[in-house]
Scaffold this motif. Structure first.
Motif, PDB file in Angstrom:
ATOM      1  N   ILE A 248       0.770  -1.158  -0.034  1.00  0.00           N
ATOM      2  CA  ILE A 248       0.018   0.144   0.019  1.00  0.00           C
ATOM      3  C   ILE A 248       0.812   1.353   0.208  1.00  0.00           C
ATOM      4  O   ILE A 248       1.828   1.343   0.965  1.00  0.00           O
ATOM      5  N   HIS A 249       0.415   2.129  -1.010  1.00  0.00           N
ATOM      6  CA  HIS A 249       1.117   3.434  -1.131  1.00  0.00           C
ATOM      7  C   HIS A 249       0.535   4.358  -2.216  1.00  0.00           C
ATOM      8  O   HIS A 249      -0.407   3.949  -2.755  1.00  0.00           O
ATOM      9  N   PRO A 250       0.619   5.682  -2.036  1.00  0.00           N
ATOM     10  CA  PRO A 250      -0.156   6.370  -3.004  1.00  0.00           C
ATOM     11  C   PRO A 250       0.256   6.347  -4.374  1.00  0.00           C
ATOM     12  O   PRO A 250       1.144   5.492  -4.832  1.00  0.00           O
ATOM     13  N   ALA A 251      -0.804   6.663  -5.160  1.00  0.00           N
ATOM     14  CA  ALA A 251      -0.655   6.494  -6.668  1.00  0.00           C
ATOM     15  C   ALA A 251      -0.854   7.983  -7.095  1.00  0.00           C
ATOM     16  O   ALA A 251      -1.432   8.964  -6.622  1.00  0.00           O
ATOM     17  N   TYR A 252      -0.583   8.303  -8.429  1.00  0.00           N
ATOM     18  CA  TYR A 252      -0.449   9.592  -8.947  1.00  0.00           C
ATOM     19  C   TYR A 252      -1.183   9.805 -10.361  1.00  0.00           C
ATOM     20  O   TYR A 252      -0.738   8.994 -11.128  1.00  0.00           O
ATOM     21  N   LEU A 253      -1.886  10.684 -10.431  1.00  0.00           N
ATOM     22  CA  LEU A 253      -2.584  10.958 -11.689  1.00  0.00           C
ATOM     23  C   LEU A 253      -1.928  11.988 -12.438  1.00  0.00           C
ATOM     24  O   LEU A 253      -1.504  13.287 -11.932  1.00  0.00           O
ATOM     25  N   PHE A 254      -1.191  11.900 -13.636  1.00  0.00           N
ATOM     26  CA  PHE A 254      -0.238  12.492 -14.361  1.00  0.00           C
ATOM     27  C   PHE A 254      -1.064  12.942 -15.615  1.00  0.00           C
ATOM     28  O   PHE A 254      -1.875  11.991 -16.283  1.00  0.00           O
ATOM     29  N   GLN A 255      -0.514  14.046 -16.452  1.00  0.00           N
ATOM     30  CA  GLN A 255      -1.039  14.135 -17.837  1.00  0.00           C
ATOM     31  C   GLN A 255       0.222  14.698 -18.741  1.00  0.00           C
ATOM     32  O   GLN A 255       1.286  15.246 -17.925  1.00  0.00           O
ATOM     33  N   VAL A 256       0.768  14.141 -19.557  1.00  0.00           N
ATOM     34  CA  VAL A 256       1.829  14.105 -20.491  1.00  0.00           C
ATOM     35  C   VAL A 256       2.009  15.652 -20.833  1.00  0.00           C
ATOM     36  O   VAL A 256       0.838  16.137 -21.482  1.00  0.00           O
ATOM     37  N   LYS A 257       3.199  16.218 -20.934  1.00  0.00           N
ATOM     38  CA  LYS A 257       3.423  17.590 -21.127  1.00  0.00           C
ATOM     39  C   LYS A 257       3.467  17.982 -22.516  1.00  0.00           C
ATOM     40  O   LYS A 257       3.525  16.905 -23.327  1.00  0.00           O
ATOM     41  N   LYS A 258       3.349  19.250 -23.092  1.00  0.00           N
ATOM     42  CA  LYS A 258       3.381  19.525 -24.403  1.00  0.00           C
ATOM     43  C   LYS A 258       4.640  19.612 -24.709  1.00  0.00           C
ATOM     44  O   LYS A 258       5.658  20.038 -23.824  1.00  0.00           O
ATOM     45  N   PRO A 259       5.149  19.339 -25.832  1.00  0.00           N
ATOM     46  CA  PRO A 259       6.610  19.669 -26.112  1.00  0.00           C
ATOM     47  C   PRO A 259       7.376  21.113 -25.566  1.00  0.00           C
ATOM     48  O   PRO A 259       8.361  20.954 -24.864  1.00  0.00           O
ATOM     49  N   GLU A 260       6.481  22.283 -25.724  1.00  0.00           N
ATOM     50  CA  GLU A 260       7.009  23.259 -25.094  1.00  0.00           C
ATOM     51  C   GLU A 260       7.326  23.462 -23.549  1.00  0.00           C
ATOM     52  O   GLU A 260       8.038  24.400 -22.984  1.00  0.00           O
ATOM     53  N   GLU A 261       6.510  22.414 -22.911  1.00  0.00           N
ATOM     54  CA  GLU A 261       6.421  22.506 -21.261  1.00  0.00           C
ATOM     55  C   GLU A 261       7.569  21.772 -20.960  1.00  0.00           C
ATOM     56  O   GLU A 261       7.919  22.119 -19.739  1.00  0.00           O
ATOM     57  N   SER A 262       8.145  21.079 -21.684  1.00  0.00           N
ATOM     58  CA  SER A 262       9.340  20.098 -21.231  1.00  0.00           C
ATOM     59  C   SER A 262      10.540  20.796 -20.989  1.00  0.00           C
ATOM     60  O   SER A 262      11.016  21.567 -21.982  1.00  0.00           O
ATOM     61  N   LYS A 263      11.262  20.891 -20.026  1.00  0.00           N
ATOM     62  CA  LYS A 263      12.749  21.648 -19.825  1.00  0.00           C
ATOM     63  C   LYS A 263      13.764  21.023 -20.022  1.00  0.00           C
ATOM     64  O   LYS A 263      14.998  21.455 -20.134  1.00  0.00           O
ATOM     65  N   TYR A 264      13.759  19.647 -19.981  1.00  0.00           N
ATOM     66  CA  TYR A 264      14.951  19.029 -20.167  1.00  0.00           C
ATOM     67  C   TYR A 264      14.575  17.277 -20.539  1.00  0.00           C
ATOM     68  O   TYR A 264      13.376  16.743 -20.365  1.00  0.00           O
ATOM     69  N   PRO A 265      15.360  16.358 -20.758  1.00  0.00           N
ATOM     70  CA  PRO A 265      15.243  15.228 -21.229  1.00  0.00           C
ATOM     71  C   PRO A 265      14.499  14.322 -20.101  1.00  0.00           C
ATOM     72  O   PRO A 265      14.889  14.623 -18.865  1.00  0.00           O
ATOM     73  N   GLY A 266      13.338  13.624 -20.313  1.00  0.00           N
ATOM     74  CA  GLY A 266      12.695  12.908 -19.346  1.00  0.00           C
ATOM     75  C   GLY A 266      11.680  13.857 -18.329  1.00  0.00           C
ATOM     76  O   GLY A 266      11.063  13.115 -17.687  1.00  0.00           O
ATOM     77  N   ASP A 267      11.568  15.097 -18.666  1.00  0.00           N
ATOM     78  CA  ASP A 267      10.811  16.034 -18.007  1.00  0.00           C
ATOM     79  C   ASP A 267       9.284  15.790 -18.961  1.00  0.00           C
ATOM     80  O   ASP A 267       9.039  16.658 -19.625  1.00  0.00           O
ATOM     81  N   VAL A 268       8.416  14.720 -18.489  1.00  0.00           N
ATOM     82  CA  VAL A 268       7.433  14.499 -19.390  1.00  0.00           C
ATOM     83  C   VAL A 268       5.866  14.589 -18.821  1.00  0.00           C
ATOM     84  O   VAL A 268       4.912  14.774 -19.293  1.00  0.00           O
ATOM     85  N   TYR A 269       5.902  14.791 -17.311  1.00  0.00           N
ATOM     86  CA  TYR A 269       4.800  14.755 -16.525  1.00  0.00           C
ATOM     87  C   TYR A 269       4.380  15.827 -15.943  1.00  0.00           C
ATOM     88  O   TYR A 269       5.189  16.571 -15.125  1.00  0.00           O
ATOM     89  N   THR A 270       3.026  16.320 -15.965  1.00  0.00           N
ATOM     90  CA  THR A 270       2.570  17.298 -14.819  1.00  0.00           C
ATOM     91  C   THR A 270       1.656  16.469 -14.099  1.00  0.00           C
ATOM     92  O   THR A 270       0.701  15.876 -14.410  1.00  0.00           O
TER      93      THR A 270
END
Length: 400
Positions: free
Chosen positions: A354-376
């Protein structure tokens, strides 16, 4: 002279007893090393298991730990054969990871039969802590109920109230469709239909045409890895989004997003229990992991392999033996879980971690600041809400 000989014999006996007292543990990492789930776990999971052993420091606990690995090729018969050989002839005490639920369901039966331990990170079927629960199995990272109730409910609440499923035709896909359909219906949505596709499908055209014809607002992808990537890529060619329909990646990993690219994956809503860029501890661990996996980013499955292996070794140290698998799992349940990646938690009587879960949304290309920066991060699902209540899981070990 006799006294000296007696003392020497006693010292030798004591040394022999101490040597015999050392606890030896053999860990078998089994997963898909070469096909559609290789990036999700594969060699990266072996690296994670090695890191767990290193961080545990076996010598400090009077233990010796060895790791072996194998590729089950996503086939239950091959996976079962490997595990029987490991348990019967090669002294393996615990099998970890095992993506592909059909393989995992076979392994959980064997672990119980042989009184060994099975730690699940890669497989998703919620049946592993439901009707197929076992006193020898712990299901760590995620499951189909969690995915369904995270992503499914969220999309219905935001207007995605009609669904059509593209489902991988084996135990995992069936369980994910079943659990998501139940979550969608409970939230007030409606399932308009579904189509099943073979594992590792290259051509999704006929399946996508059926999904388009359904007019469903949401096309639920009850698949994973390469199948999810291919469905989304080909869906873009078919104009799925342009036609007003939305893909729901019911099991999407950071590795899938990187393979798709943000231009194709942007806007996808998904549920995970761990993300490499979520906090400083995860980033520091990822940097260590990347020393062997340069240019790649670890999935939640890989993180789960690390955490479950570390907790298992703590339980073996507390039990002072790895011989009795059921006793070791009982010790894992008795000890609170605490590791750098998932933090504090616990393992329920049905084997569900048992641990938390997280709802993410994939970023737009212009929102990503570095490689692997893909979720909000869109929402945090508290630990007690993230997984199916034990009263509803139909686990024979649990009296409700």
């Amino acid at each position: 002279m006799r006294l000296a000989a007696s003392l020497a014999f006693a010292a030798a006996a004591l040394f022999g007893t101490a040597a015999q007292a050392q606890v030896s543990v053999k860990i078998g990492v089994m997963n898909d090393m070469s096909s559609l789930y290789a990036d999700i776990s594969g060699p990266g999971a072996i690296t994670a298991a090695k890191m767990a052993v290193e961080d545990f420091n076996p010598a400090a606990h009077g233990m010796k730990v060895e790791i072996v690995s194998a590729d089950h090729q996503n086939k239950p018969d091959i996976g079962a054969s490997i595990v029987r050989q490991w348990y019967d002839a090669e002294g393996v005490d615990v099998v970890v990871d095992v993506p592909t639920s059909s393989v995992a369901l076979a392994v959980t039966d064997i672990a119980r039969e042989k009184n060994k331990v099975f730690l699940v990170s890669g497989a998703a079927s919620s049946d592993l802590t439901g009707p197929k629960c076992s006193p020898n199995t712990v299901h760590w990272t995620y499951d189909t109920w969690m995915l369904a109730n995270g992503t499914g409910k969220a999309l219905v609440k935001t207007g995605g109230d009609t669904w059509f499923f593209l489902t991988s035709d084996y135990a995992f896909g069936h369980a994910l469709e079943r659990d998501t359909a139940a979550a969608v219906t409970a939230a007030g949505g409606k399932v308009l239909g579904a189509v099943k596709h073979p594992l590792n499908t290259q051509d999704f055209s006929s399946f996508l045409l059926q999904a388009q014809a359904s007019k469903a607002k949401v096309i639920g992808l009850a698949n994973a890895g390469g199948d999810t990537i291919n469905a989304i890529k080909q869906g873009a060619e078919f104009g799925i989004a342009a036609g007003g329909q939305q893909f729901a990646g019911l099991l999407v990993f950071v590795t899938d997003v990187n393979a798709l690219g943000l231009k194709t994956a942007q806007g996808l809503v998904l549920t995970e229990t761990w993300y490499w860029d979520m906090n400083d501890a995860n980033r520091a661990w990822t940097k260590r992991w990347q020393a062997e996996r340069a240019g790649k980013f670890p999935s939640m499955v890989v993180a789960g392999v690390y955490a479950e292996t570390l907790h298992y070794l703590k339980a073996v140290a507390a039990a002072k033996s790895a011989a009795d698998g059921k006793a070791v799992v009982a010790q894992m349940k008795a000890l609170p879980t605490d590791d750098p990646l998932f933090g504090k938690g616990y393992i329920r009587a049905d084997g569900r971690k048992i641990h938390p879960a997280y709802l993410f949304q994939v970023k737009k290309p212009e929102e990503s600041k570095y490689p692997g920066d893909v979720y909000t991060l869109r929402a945090t699902i508290p630990a007690e809400e993230a997984f199916r209540p034990m009263k509803d899981d139909n686990c024979p070990m649990v009296t409700n």
